[in-house]
Every structure is written in C-alpha cells, then in structure tokens.
Scaffold this motif. Structure first.
Motif, PDB file in Angstrom:
ATOM      1  N   UNK A 176       0.803  -1.223   0.000  1.00 59.95           N
ATOM      2  CA  UNK A 176       0.000   0.000   0.000  1.00 59.95           C
ATOM      3  C   UNK A 176       0.829   1.263   0.000  1.00 59.95           C
ATOM      4  N   UNK A 177       1.984   1.214  -0.654  1.00 61.49           N
ATOM      5  CA  UNK A 177       2.889   2.368  -0.709  1.00 61.49           C
ATOM      6  C   UNK A 177       2.833   2.972  -2.103  1.00 61.49           C
ATOM      7  N   UNK A 178       2.698   4.294  -2.161  1.00 63.11           N
ATOM      8  CA  UNK A 178       2.548   5.000  -3.431  1.00 63.11           C
ATOM      9  C   UNK A 178       3.874   5.064  -4.189  1.00 63.11           C
ATOM     10  N   UNK A 179       3.946   4.490  -5.387  1.00 63.46           N
ATOM     11  CA  UNK A 179       5.176   4.616  -6.189  1.00 63.46           C
ATOM     12  C   UNK A 179       5.497   6.065  -6.529  1.00 63.46           C
ATOM     13  N   UNK A 180       4.461   6.898  -6.658  1.00 58.67           N
ATOM     14  CA  UNK A 180       4.686   8.305  -6.982  1.00 58.67           C
ATOM     15  C   UNK A 180       5.432   9.017  -5.847  1.00 58.67           C
ATOM     16  N   UNK A 181       5.106   8.653  -4.623  1.00 64.21           N
ATOM     17  CA  UNK A 181       5.774   9.289  -3.485  1.00 64.21           C
ATOM     18  C   UNK A 181       7.238   8.890  -3.402  1.00 64.21           C
ATOM     19  N   UNK A 182       7.575   7.751  -3.997  1.00 68.75           N
ATOM     20  CA  UNK A 182       8.960   7.274  -3.987  1.00 68.75           C
ATOM     21  C   UNK A 182       9.489   7.159  -5.418  1.00 68.75           C
ATOM     22  N   UNK A 183       9.115   8.111  -6.261  1.00 68.00           N
ATOM     23  CA  UNK A 183       9.490   8.043  -7.679  1.00 68.00           C
ATOM     24  C   UNK A 183      11.003   7.979  -7.850  1.00 68.00           C
ATOM     25  N   UNK A 184      11.722   8.729  -7.050  1.00 70.31           N
ATOM     26  CA  UNK A 184      13.184   8.739  -7.162  1.00 70.31           C
ATOM     27  C   UNK A 184      13.775   7.378  -6.802  1.00 70.31           C
ATOM     28  N   UNK A 185      13.151   6.704  -5.835  1.00 71.08           N
ATOM     29  CA  UNK A 185      13.637   5.392  -5.402  1.00 71.08           C
ATOM     30  C   UNK A 185      13.409   4.359  -6.505  1.00 71.08           C
ATOM     31  N   UNK A 186      12.244   4.449  -7.156  1.00 69.53           N
ATOM     32  CA  UNK A 186      11.953   3.552  -8.273  1.00 69.53           C
ATOM     33  C   UNK A 186      12.897   3.843  -9.432  1.00 69.53           C
ATOM     34  N   UNK A 187      13.179   5.116  -9.675  1.00 71.74           N
ATOM     35  CA  UNK A 187      14.034   5.510 -10.802  1.00 71.74           C
ATOM     36  C   UNK A 187      15.468   5.007 -10.646  1.00 71.74           C
ATOM     37  N   UNK A 188      15.904   4.818  -9.412  1.00 76.28           N
ATOM     38  CA  UNK A 188      17.227   4.230  -9.195  1.00 76.28           C
ATOM     39  C   UNK A 188      17.325   2.849  -9.841  1.00 76.28           C
ATOM     40  N   UNK A 189      16.177   2.171  -9.997  1.00 75.68           N
ATOM     41  CA  UNK A 189      16.148   0.850 -10.615  1.00 75.68           C
ATOM     42  C   UNK A 189      16.082   0.939 -12.137  1.00 75.68           C
ATOM     43  N   UNK A 190      16.009   2.138 -12.677  1.00 75.69           N
ATOM     44  CA  UNK A 190      15.917   2.330 -14.118  1.00 75.69           C
ATOM     45  C   UNK A 190      17.245   2.745 -14.732  1.00 75.69           C
ATOM     46  N   UNK A 191      18.116   3.345 -13.944  1.00 72.37           N
ATOM     47  CA  UNK A 191      19.370   3.871 -14.477  1.00 72.37           C
ATOM     48  C   UNK A 191      20.553   3.199 -13.770  1.00 72.37           C
TER      49      UNK A 191
END
Length: 466
Positions: A411-426
């Motif tokens: 139940x955690x918003x990906x938008x609130x942790x967008x930077x954390x998710x983006x670390x997995x993209x680059x």
C-alpha cells in the motif's frame, strides 16, 4: 590555567609519574578524616573508573583551610607529588600541596552521596547521573564503540555520508513518525489536507527520519560502499526496556553485494568492535561483569571469537515449536519472532549470536529483495543473548517491476517514492545493507537491562527533559 594530567594516564604510567609534581582536576567522590590529622580524598575526573587517592596533611596551612570544604561533588584542582601508597588496592597516591576549590557542593543538598542509587532515581537527575560509576562507564564504552565503528568502516573502504534528519520518506512504512512543521497546530486544519502544507516551511509533509537507508542507497549506487551513523526517530508509544523515541543507528550500504556479503560484513563488524572493547575498556567491562551481568565477559569473548549461527526463519520456527518452553506468544510460520523467541535461540539453543535469514515476505518492508520462492525475502536479523535483535538488514530489491509489485502489496505509493523507483531504471545493481542500533549494542556489551541507561538523554513517551 596550566594543563592537568588525566587520572587514567597516571594509572597507565605509574612508574613514569611516581615522584613527579603534577596537577589534577576532578570531582570529590568521598573524603575521610583520620584522627592523625590527615584527610583522604577520593578524586575522579571521568577519564576512568578508578579514583585517585589524595592525601591532605591538615597541619599544612596551604591545605588545612580548604580540607573541610572538600565535600562530595565539589570540583577541585590539586597540585602535589605522586608517591607510593601503602593503602590497600592502590599503588600510588597524590600528596597535596596546593588546592583550588572551583565549585563547592552542599552536602545537605547534593543527591549523589556514597550509596547505591536506583536507575529510576538517577533518571530524575540526568544532569548529575554521568558522575556515577555506572553511567560514567557507559559513556566511556559508548565513546569507544563509536570510535571502533568508524575505524572499522574506514578500514573496510566505506565512505561516511550524512543522510538527512528531516525527510519526506518513511523507510519502514509503519507510520510511526514525528512530523516536522512550523504551522500553528491550533490553525493547521485537517492533518491530511495537502493545501495546508503550502503555508508550511517545506510546503509538503516532512518528518524526522526513521532511517537513513533509502538515502544511503543513492550513494551506494554511486560510490560503491557507504555508511551513515546518526540519530533516528520513532513515534512509537512504547515504554519497554528496549525502545526509545530517539536513538542512534549505524547503516552501511554496499553495491554489487548480496545477502551473504551483508551477513559477512555484520559478522566482521561485531567481531571488530567487541574485540576492540575487550582490549581497550577492560576495567569498565569488568565493572559491569561484577555488578550487572556475571556472564558478560564470556559472552563478549564468544562474539569476538566465534561466527554467528545462521538459520533460516523456517528453521527457527521449527526449533521453537520443538522447544520444551511455555512461550507467551505462539510460534507459527508467518508470525514475527518475539523477544522470548529470540532469547531462547541465543541463550538456550545455541548460546551465541544467531543470524536468522529469509523471512516471510509479508513480515518485512517493501524494499527487501523477494527470493525465488516468492514467499520469502532476502532479509536477516542478527540476535544476541539478553538483548535479542541487534542488527536488521537485507538485500535490497533491485528489480523495478518486483519493487513496484512490493509497493502495491504494502500500500505504498510509487509516486511518493518516484526517485527510489528511478534508481532501478538507471544502472541498477544488486545491493544490500543493514542497521545496527548503537543503544542495543551498548546494552549488549554492558549487560544493562534497560535501554534508558545507555543513552545520555533518553527520549521516551512523556519524557523529553534537557
């Protein structure tokens, strides 16, 4: 003011100092007057557990005028000659020549007299409790542990970084956070009204950090190996002997590393700091072994010399179910291990620190890497006797899609942790880390039963003095 000699240095180099003229500073612990016109003062300057005996000859006008004013708690400067002592339990003493009384303590009001005081009472006089043997020894041990921790990580090639104390993230997802705001609470309006925060200092909800981990991951994925060591906060309404609202955490993070690397690092860290303490703080440790925990030194030697016992969570549950113990909390797969379970494993089953790995997915936070079985995560809890969990860590989830799935489940918003998710993209990479609570470590190495005795100014529900 001329430089004084520390009492600890006098005892370390007795043969060098004997017969020399020295000046010492400190606080009077006790004074005893003999019928022969001599007063014996026990002086402590905080540098070590042991007191220096000072001999005052009352027939000397230089010392006689102040002798009666040297009451327990008084701050003094004393010059004299260090001479051999005929007294029992000491080999050197100071024959006083000149005395300066900096601060007198009224014996009718000074609360630390020559008797044992309860820890509960000492917490009510936090401005004076460091002068006791126990709290003074705790402070010196805490200092040495902190030094050893920094030394270890620097030798291991880690970079020390400073993660923010004010954050917008709740690492554990538990919601037990302290909000930081400049708004007038009587005019703030509904707590979740986002419009309210436009008038706030940061223009968004902010909190005191519960962990520096997420921010440390950023730097681990740039510098390779980093660690942070600082205060963390939990707004948990708990009055147990193991919880504080403010405490200090050591949190390393490593890139290109997995759970096995994480566990090996935790093992090396515990071995290093405990070995260092046994070598450098033997007097203070022996004090705790004598008055607090008789098995303390054996327990520390075990940590310094033996590897952790490593078992999976599933194995731990099986062992607990087979144990001939009447646990207050039932043991079932999927339930969290309680303190009584942790103590059984460390104190009765294995009699050493135990690392439990591969916990159920639903028990742990969103950032932990999901194992191939889909039911567990690559997590570890290091348990020690008397204290229980002292280290909690994991391999972090480096796969973007799996991380997003974990967030949805929690139940955690990906938008609130967008930077954390983006670390997995680059340039994502396998990485791991753990948190070690300094106060629980101090509890373990001193044997003290309550965490409020191992931090200078404990913060607990309803208590925020000083």
């Amino acid at each position: 003011m001329n430089k004084a000699v520390r009492i600890v240095d006098i005892f370390r180099q007795e043969s060098t100092f004997q017969g020399t003229d020295v000046m010492v500073h400190g606080w009077v612990r006790t004074r005893r007057d003999s019928k022969a016109g001599v007063s014996f003062v026990e002086l402590n300057d905080g540098s070590c557990l042991k007191n220096l005996q000072v001999v005052l000859e009352r027939d000397r006008p230089e010392t006689a005028t102040l002798a009666d004013r040297l009451t327990t708690g008084s701050a003094v400067q004393i010059r004299g000659i260090l001479i051999p002592s005929p007294g029992k339990g000491q080999s050197i003493e100071l024959l006083a020549r000149d005395i300066v009384l900096f601060g007198w303590a009224d014996p009718a009001r000074y609360p630390l007299q020559k008797k044992r005081h309860s820890f509960e009472f000492l917490r009510t006089i936090g401005h004076l409790r460091p002068r006791t043997n126990t709290l003074g020894a705790v402070a010196r041990i805490r200092n040495r542990l902190s030094f050893a921790i920094h030394t270890f990580f620097q030798q291991e090639g880690f970079f020390y970084i400073h993660t923010p104390i004010i954050t917008t993230s709740d690492c554990e997802g538990a919601g037990e956070v302290f909000r930081v705001t400049t708004l007038d609470p009587t005019r703030a309006g509904p707590a979740l009204d986002e419009g309210v925060f436009q008038e706030d200092f940061f223009q968004k909800p902010t909190f005191l950090t519960v962990s520096g981990q997420l921010q440390a991951e950023i730097y681990a994925l740039a510098l390779g190996k980093v660690y942070t060591f600082g205060p963390t906060f939990r707004a948990e309404n708990s009055n147990t002997s193991r919880h504080l609202a403010e405490f200090w955490m050591i949190e390393p993070e490593m890139a290109f590393a997995d759970l096995n690397d994480d566990l090996a690092l935790a093992q090396r860290l515990m071995h290093f700091v405990v070995s260092d303490l046994l070598e450098t703080a033997s007097d203070d440790l022996q004090f705790f072994a004598r008055f607090v925990e008789p098995s303390l030194l054996d327990s520390l030697e075990t940590v310094a010399q033996q590897p952790f016992e490593v078992i999976t969570y599933s194995e731990a549950v099986d062992l607990l179910k087979k144990a001939d113990e009447a646990f207050a909390f039932p043991v079932e797969w999927g339930a969290d291990l309680q303190s009584e379970h942790e103590r059984y494993l460390t104190e009765k089953k294995f009699r050493k620190p135990v690392a439990v790995i591969d916990f159920p997915r639903d028990l742990k936070p969103f950032y932990m890497r999901v194992n191939d079985d889909g039911k567990t995560v690559a997590a570890m809890d290091v348990l020690v006797p008397r204290v229980g969990e002292i280290i909690g860590g994991s391999q972090r989830e480096e796969r973007r899609e799996v991380l997003l799935e974990q967030m949805r489940r929690k139940g955690i918003s990906p938008e609130a942790y967008a930077w954390y998710v983006e670390l997995r993209e680059f340039g994502s990479a396998p990485h791991c880390g753990f948190g070690l609570g300094l106060e629980r470590l101090v509890q373990f190495v001193t044997g003290l039963g309550n965490i409020r005795e191992v931090i200078p100014f404990p913060r607990t529900p309803g208590h925020a003095d000083f």
